[in-house]
Write a protein that holds these residues in place. Structure first.
Motif, PDB file in Angstrom:
ATOM      1  N   TYR A 143       0.817  -1.214   0.000  1.00 15.73           N
ATOM      2  CA  TYR A 143       0.000   0.000   0.000  1.00 15.73           C
ATOM      3  C   TYR A 143       0.852   1.266   0.000  1.00 15.73           C
ATOM      4  O   TYR A 143       0.342   2.347  -0.234  1.00 15.73           O
ATOM      5  CB  TYR A 143      -0.933   0.023   1.215  1.00 15.73           C
ATOM      6  CG  TYR A 143      -1.606  -1.309   1.415  1.00 15.73           C
ATOM      7  CD1 TYR A 143      -2.433  -1.836   0.436  1.00 15.73           C
ATOM      8  CD2 TYR A 143      -1.386  -2.052   2.554  1.00 15.73           C
ATOM      9  CE1 TYR A 143      -3.032  -3.068   0.581  1.00 15.73           C
ATOM     10  CE2 TYR A 143      -1.991  -3.278   2.722  1.00 15.73           C
ATOM     11  CZ  TYR A 143      -2.813  -3.789   1.736  1.00 15.73           C
ATOM     12  OH  TYR A 143      -3.398  -5.008   1.884  1.00 15.73           O
ATOM     13  N   GLY A 186     -11.809  -0.853  -1.532  1.00 17.96           N
ATOM     14  CA  GLY A 186     -10.672  -0.312  -2.276  1.00 17.96           C
ATOM     15  C   GLY A 186     -10.963   1.087  -2.772  1.00 17.96           C
ATOM     16  O   GLY A 186     -10.651   1.453  -3.899  1.00 17.96           O
ATOM     17  N   GLY A 223      -9.652   3.890  -2.160  1.00 18.66           N
ATOM     18  CA  GLY A 223      -8.522   4.788  -2.409  1.00 18.66           C
ATOM     19  C   GLY A 223      -8.704   6.140  -1.775  1.00 18.66           C
ATOM     20  O   GLY A 223      -9.048   6.248  -0.598  1.00 18.66           O
ATOM     21  N   ASP A 255     -10.333   1.118   2.572  1.00 20.56           N
ATOM     22  CA  ASP A 255      -9.073   0.931   1.865  1.00 20.56           C
ATOM     23  C   ASP A 255      -7.985   0.718   2.913  1.00 20.56           C
ATOM     24  O   ASP A 255      -8.055   1.312   4.005  1.00 20.56           O
ATOM     25  CB  ASP A 255      -8.740   2.173   1.022  1.00 20.56           C
ATOM     26  CG  ASP A 255      -7.704   1.879  -0.052  1.00 20.56           C
ATOM     27  OD1 ASP A 255      -8.124   1.672  -1.202  1.00 20.56           O
ATOM     28  OD2 ASP A 255      -6.506   1.836   0.267  1.00 20.56           O
TER      29      ASP A 255
END
Length: 109
Positions: free
Chosen positions: A6, A55, A57, A78
């Motif tokens: 990440y 996810g 972001g 996320d």
């Protein structure tokens, strides 16, 4: 040794103030992101539903879902900590039914 997969996403936040592909400075990004959002919105009716954006972001698409659908609640998750911090500052304060959490999908079980 486990690599933090990440970290590149966190670095985008640090360096650019968002993910490079979601920043509105580039016409190509604007058009691609619009198409992506349209596919999601047209692909399923979110009216009256509680939605999890896995996810999410930096929260760009999650915020579009909040603005352009009638979902009753949207949670963006996320694992990238800085992305979630960015999303919280950008979108969550404006909408009481929009929330962001740093976690994995398996953490929701």
């Amino acid at each position: 040794m486990t690599q933090n997969v990440y970290e590149p996403f966190n670095k985008d936040i640090e360096k650019f103030g968002g993910y490079q592909y979601t920043l509105p400075e580039r016409l190509s990004s604007i058009r691609a992101n619009r198409r992506f959002s349209d596919v999601i919105i047209q692909g399923a009716s979110l009216d009256g539903k509680r939605v999890v954006d896995v996810g999410c972001g930096d929260g760009t698409y999650t915020q579009v879902l909040r603005i352009e659908t009638r979902a009753t609640y949207i949670l963006g998750i996320d694992p990238a900590e800085l992305a979630i911090d960015h999303a919280k500052k950008r979108g969550a304060p404006r909408y009481k039914d929009l929330e962001f959490r740093q976690c994995l999908a398996t953490d929701l079980v």
